[in-house]
Design an enzyme around this catalytic site. Structure first.
Site, mmCIF file in Angstrom:
data_model
loop_
_atom_site.group_PDB
_atom_site.id
_atom_site.type_symbol
_atom_site.label_atom_id
_atom_site.label_comp_id
_atom_site.label_asym_id
_atom_site.label_seq_id
_atom_site.Cartn_x
_atom_site.Cartn_y
_atom_site.Cartn_z
ATOM 1 N N THR A 190 0.901 -1.141 0.000
ATOM 2 C CA THR A 190 0.000 0.000 0.000
ATOM 3 C C THR A 190 0.937 1.187 0.000
ATOM 4 O OG1 THR A 190 -1.463 -1.200 1.492
ATOM 5 C CG2 THR A 190 -1.834 1.147 1.318
ATOM 6 N N ARG A 218 -13.049 -8.027 -3.753
ATOM 7 C CA ARG A 218 -12.793 -7.714 -2.343
ATOM 8 C C ARG A 218 -12.385 -6.246 -2.184
ATOM 9 N NH1 ARG A 218 -7.508 -6.204 0.114
ATOM 10 N NH2 ARG A 218 -7.616 -6.752 2.301
ATOM 11 N N GLY A 220 -10.626 -3.729 0.569
ATOM 12 C CA GLY A 220 -9.851 -3.723 1.810
ATOM 13 C C GLY A 220 -10.064 -2.441 2.596
ATOM 14 N N ASP A 221 -9.116 -2.102 3.464
ATOM 15 C CA ASP A 221 -9.299 -0.932 4.329
ATOM 16 C C ASP A 221 -8.956 0.383 3.636
ATOM 17 O OD1 ASP A 221 -6.562 -1.759 4.292
ATOM 18 O OD2 ASP A 221 -6.178 -0.439 5.994
ATOM 19 N N THR A 241 -1.394 0.781 6.490
ATOM 20 C CA THR A 241 -1.005 -0.289 5.568
ATOM 21 C C THR A 241 -0.962 -1.580 6.360
ATOM 22 O OG1 THR A 241 0.715 -1.202 4.161
ATOM 23 C CG2 THR A 241 1.456 0.264 5.912
ATOM 24 N N GLY A 242 -1.715 -2.566 5.925
ATOM 25 C CA GLY A 242 -1.700 -3.808 6.684
ATOM 26 C C GLY A 242 -2.726 -4.766 6.147
ATOM 27 N N GLY A 244 -5.865 -5.695 5.538
ATOM 28 C CA GLY A 244 -7.006 -4.784 5.509
ATOM 29 C C GLY A 244 -8.184 -5.193 6.367
#
Lengths: 322, 322
Positions: A190, A218, A220-221, A241-242, A244
């Site tokens: 990210t 999908r 994500g965050d 960043t991770g 999500g």
């Protein structure tokens, strides 16, 4: 007499509170977190990552230094990271299960809590610029898929072929992931940026290609305001960043802001508390941020995170590993 | 002697804190907020709304009373509201600019912070059941569009024609809105439910057709965990209904939870504070919730909100206007 000294002490205290840790402006970026180990990295690649981060930071820093706005700085820095093949955003995005690039991005400005977000973008070169356009020129916050691209075209954005985002490296990655039937490769690519400008305005932005081998459109965050991105001039700006899913469930970006707001704790402690919650649920990743006084935060619970900042006092840091 | 009295007082205090306002279980629903005025409502329609809300509450209440789970109660109640033409969710959803139904939904369970969300669904009869399936049987939190429907089919969901969701009333609405080129009709149709079960578990769910005449695959607050839906056994469960963009920007559902967590204030005061922020930005809408002690909250800053609750002590309320 005693009263006078008390007054003087009070004035000195107020002045020191205003100056301590106060940065006129600042910019911080990340390029993803995960199992990033020195032993797996060539010197050439490490230099390439650091140079590209420096280029992005410099672009944003120049805008801030010359009295530009934090939103221009964030967009400029993220575009450089999106255009680089090194990071999982824009060109160089990881591929979904059907070997396409599907990108998400969001941006938020802290003075008016305006926000723009997009998901499932396949044909727009710089997703962060489209997120900004959604914020500035639509009645909505969050547009998705073909609709978001139709909006882009109506605003004069050029569309490009999906395969112009695709790199050899990412094609190999997704084919390996498909063989293993895995979506999880322990690298959360990210890119993100938070900037505070001379006018006290904070902007946060985040952009990504998502997870290798993702299915089912999908999300994500990254495009979720409050999870991947949040900005509020009264507290801080955050970009995540991770993994999500864990960042959504923990409302990561807003959880950091709300602790600063309600618990009156500093941005570093707030980030630490939130990342602990993510870890307790089984997730991992990192966050960057700047608070309203210009204090810069970069924290993560993975082996590494591509990250760096420049402050108005000239302090610069660019790091990769723990 | 003095010590003993202090100890006694402390014990009494603890007991009273534990018993006051403690409901063994409870369920609360909403059917949307907006400019809902008695003078515009026939007696027949008002009765129809109240009867349908009673039916949904009873279905959830029965599950909770017979030691079922809050997630089963929330799903059962929302399915009844989705299947009714009266509310903007499932059958009876408002239409997008291209005269289609595009539905969003989300669900979250407070004991494990698990969540599932979907957006842009056109062919699944009960979006809330698909959101639950995403939570329980995918590695993801948020799936969208065709991908979410492919996931649904892979899990045995039946697909139905988009026009089986469409009602005469909604077709007229969107055609009028298109003539006025407006997306805003001051009715925020959404349905939602929060339940606390006998095991202390809170579940929240929300489902909607979004905004009349929406364009560009707009995503509102309903599928955004933290904005439209949030649940945490340590604080509360929340479901929102309102002008989605403002609810996203204020991270409404999580802002209420975080005030309970960090400021130690009650759910009613927390909701009031958050709705004030929404109003200050120019938005409006409402929220429902239940805290971990079974206190039920229903608050809104519009003319009306379809709403109701039943508590385990038998207290029941079903209301529409201010």
């Amino acid at each position: 007499m005693k009263k006078k000294y008390t007054l003087l002490a009070l004035i000195l205290l107020i002045i020191s509170c205003e100056t301590v840790n106060k940065n006129e402006f600042a910019i911080v970026i990340h390029g993803g977190a995960g199992t990033i180990l020195k032993e797996n990295m060539s010197n050439e690649l490490e230099t390439a990552y650091k140079n590209k981060m420096k280029e992005a930071l410099d672009a944003g820093y120049y805008i801030l230094k010359t009295s530009g706005t934090s939103i221009d700085a964030v967009e400029a820095a993220i575009k450089i990271l999106e255009d680089s093949e090194l990071f999982n955003a824009g060109r160089g995005s990881v591929l979904s299960n059907n070997e396409e690039v599907e990108m998400d991005a969001s941006i938020m400005t802290g003075h008016n809590l305006n926000a723009g977000a997009i998901s499932g973008i396949k044909h727009i070169k710089n997703p962060i610029s489209l997120a900004r356009k959604v914020m500035e020129e639509s009645e909505h916050v969050f547009l998705s898929g073909k609709g978001a691209e139709d909006f882009a075209v109506s605003k004069g954005f050029e569309t490009i072929e999906n395969n112009s985002f695709i790199t050899e490296r990412r094609l190999n990655s997704v084919r390996n992931a498909k063989k293993r039937d895995s979506i999880q490769d322990n690298k959360f690519g990210t890119v993100g940026c938070v900037a505070l400008d001379k006018f006290g305005n904070i902007t946060s932005g985040t952009s990504t290609g998502g997870m290798t081998n993702k299915k089912w459109n999908r999300i994500g965050d990254v495009p979720i305001i409050g999870a991947g991105t949040y900005a509020n001039n009264n507290t801080c700006g955050i970009s995540s960043t991770g993994w999500g899913e864990y960042f959504i469930r923990n409302v990561v970006a807003y959880d950091i802001s709300s602790q600063i707001d309600y618990l009156k704790i500093d941005i570093n402690q707030a980030a630490k508390n939130t990342l602990k919650k993510v870890k307790d649920l089984g997730g991992s990743g990192g966050v960057i941020g700047i608070d309203k006084n210009g204090n810069v935060m970069m924290d993560f619970n993975t082996k590494g995170m591509y990250r760096g900042y420049i402050k108005s006092d000239g302090e610069i840091k660019i790091e990769i590993y723990q």
